[in-house]
Design an enzyme around this catalytic site. Structure first.
Site, PDB file in Angstrom:
ATOM      1  N   HIS A  17       0.794  -1.214   0.029  1.00 39.23           N
ATOM      2  CA  HIS A  17      -0.014   0.018  -0.017  1.00 39.23           C
ATOM      3  C   HIS A  17       0.930   1.250  -0.078  1.00 39.23           C
ATOM      4  O   HIS A  17       0.508   2.189  -0.588  1.00 39.23           O
ATOM      5  CB  HIS A  17      -0.994  -0.064   1.146  1.00 39.23           C
ATOM      6  CG  HIS A  17      -2.003  -1.031   1.382  1.00 39.23           C
ATOM      7  ND1 HIS A  17      -1.821  -2.005   2.508  1.00 39.23           N
ATOM      8  CD2 HIS A  17      -2.694  -1.397   0.302  1.00 39.23           C
ATOM      9  CE1 HIS A  17      -2.960  -2.810   2.284  1.00 39.23           C
ATOM     10  NE2 HIS A  17      -3.559  -2.630   0.907  1.00 39.23           N
ATOM     11  N   LYS A  41     -21.340  -3.305   9.148  1.00 36.65           N
ATOM     12  CA  LYS A  41     -20.655  -4.377   9.450  1.00 36.65           C
ATOM     13  C   LYS A  41     -19.430  -4.386  10.163  1.00 36.65           C
ATOM     14  O   LYS A  41     -18.283  -4.509   9.588  1.00 36.65           O
ATOM     15  CB  LYS A  41     -20.532  -5.308   7.996  1.00 36.65           C
ATOM     16  CG  LYS A  41     -21.471  -5.651   7.264  1.00 36.65           C
ATOM     17  CD  LYS A  41     -20.849  -6.168   5.882  1.00 36.65           C
ATOM     18  CE  LYS A  41     -22.131  -6.536   4.902  1.00 36.65           C
ATOM     19  NZ  LYS A  41     -21.707  -7.303   3.573  1.00 36.65           N
ATOM     20  N   ARG A  91      -1.032  -6.137  -8.228  1.00 38.55           N
ATOM     21  CA  ARG A  91      -0.038  -7.026  -7.910  1.00 38.55           C
ATOM     22  C   ARG A  91       0.102  -8.006  -8.891  1.00 38.55           C
ATOM     23  O   ARG A  91       1.407  -8.364  -9.429  1.00 38.55           O
ATOM     24  CB  ARG A  91      -0.246  -7.628  -6.563  1.00 38.55           C
ATOM     25  CG  ARG A  91      -0.379  -6.716  -5.287  1.00 38.55           C
ATOM     26  CD  ARG A  91      -0.620  -7.309  -4.023  1.00 38.55           C
ATOM     27  NE  ARG A  91      -1.887  -7.884  -4.301  1.00 38.55           N
ATOM     28  CZ  ARG A  91      -2.722  -8.409  -3.452  1.00 38.55           C
ATOM     29  NH1 ARG A  91      -2.195  -8.758  -2.305  1.00 38.55           N
ATOM     30  NH2 ARG A  91      -4.045  -8.728  -3.653  1.00 38.55           N
ATOM     31  N   SER A 128      -2.898  -8.218   3.111  1.00 33.57           N
ATOM     32  CA  SER A 128      -3.309  -7.968   4.550  1.00 33.57           C
ATOM     33  C   SER A 128      -3.645  -9.307   5.234  1.00 33.57           C
ATOM     34  O   SER A 128      -3.400  -9.343   6.345  1.00 33.57           O
ATOM     35  CB  SER A 128      -4.365  -6.938   4.603  1.00 33.57           C
ATOM     36  OG  SER A 128      -3.950  -5.519   4.113  1.00 33.57           O
TER      37      SER A 128
END
Length: 162
Positions: A17, A41, A91, A128
Site C-alpha cells: 500500500h 458490518k 500486484r 493484508s
C-alpha cells in the site's frame, strides 16, 4: 493540479500500500488515502480509527497526502473529496481482472477514471490477510509492514501463537 483517491480497507496497511501511495505522490499533486468502512458490518482486526491513525503515523513524513475514514461507494467518496482519479495498485493479473471490472463500473456510474499502478515486484505477494495470519502466530512481519503497523500488530497479538 490533480487530486486522486486511494481507497481500501487497509486492515492492516502494508508496504505494498505504501508503494502505491509513493507512486501516486510522484504522479499527482494530492493524494487522499481513504480508509473505507462499512459501519453496519463491524469487522476486521483494526477499527477504522485505528487504521486511520496507523496511516497518519506511517505517512507523517510525506507531503501532499491526507488520510481519512469514509463510508459508502468509492465513487461517492471520490466526488465528496474532489478527486480527479481513483488510483489502484496491481500486484498480479488476477488483480487486474477484478480492478478493471470495478474501474469500468465506477466510470459508468460517475465518469471518474481509475489509474492503475503496478506494485514493485518485491510487494507482489504481500496481502493484508496473510500478514494478519502470520502476525497472529507470532511470525516476523517487520519487512512487510511500516513500523507503526508492526508495533500495533505485535501489541494486538501479544501472548498468542508463540
Amino acid at each position: 493540479m490533480a487530486k486522486v483517491l486511494i481507497p481500501g480497507s487497509f486492515d492492516p496497511l502494508h508496504n505494498g500500500h505504501v508503494d502505491v501511495v509513493d507512486q501516486a505522490l510522484e504522479l499527482f499533486d494530492e493524494v487522499v488515502f481513504a480508509v473505507l468502512v462499512n459501519f453496519s458490518k463491524p469487522s476486521g482486526l483494526f477499527g477504522p480509527d485505528e487504521r486511520v491513525a496507523l496511516a497518519v503515523d506511517t505517512f507523517s513524513d510525506r507531503s501532499g497526502i491526507t488520510v481519512g475514514a469514509f463510508e459508502g461507494l468509492v465513487v461517492d467518496v471520490a466526488s465528496a473529496v474532489g478527486a480527479d482519479f481513483i488510483v489502484k495498485g496491481l500486484r498480479t493479473a488476477a488483480d487486474y481482472d477484478i480492478e478493471q471490472q470495478m474501474a469500468h463500473m465506477n466510470r459508468s456510474a460517475s465518469g471518474i477514471r481509475t489509474v492503475f499502478v503496478p506494485c514493485n515486484p518485491e510487494f507482489s505477494f504481500v496481502s493484508s490477510r496473510f500478514i494478519r495470519e502470520i502476525a497472529s502466530h507470532g511470525g516476523d512481519i517487520d519487512h512487510l509492514v511500516p513500523a507503526p503497523v508492526s508495533a500495533a500488530l505485535t501489541d494486538r497479538f501479544a501472548g498468542r501463537g508463540q
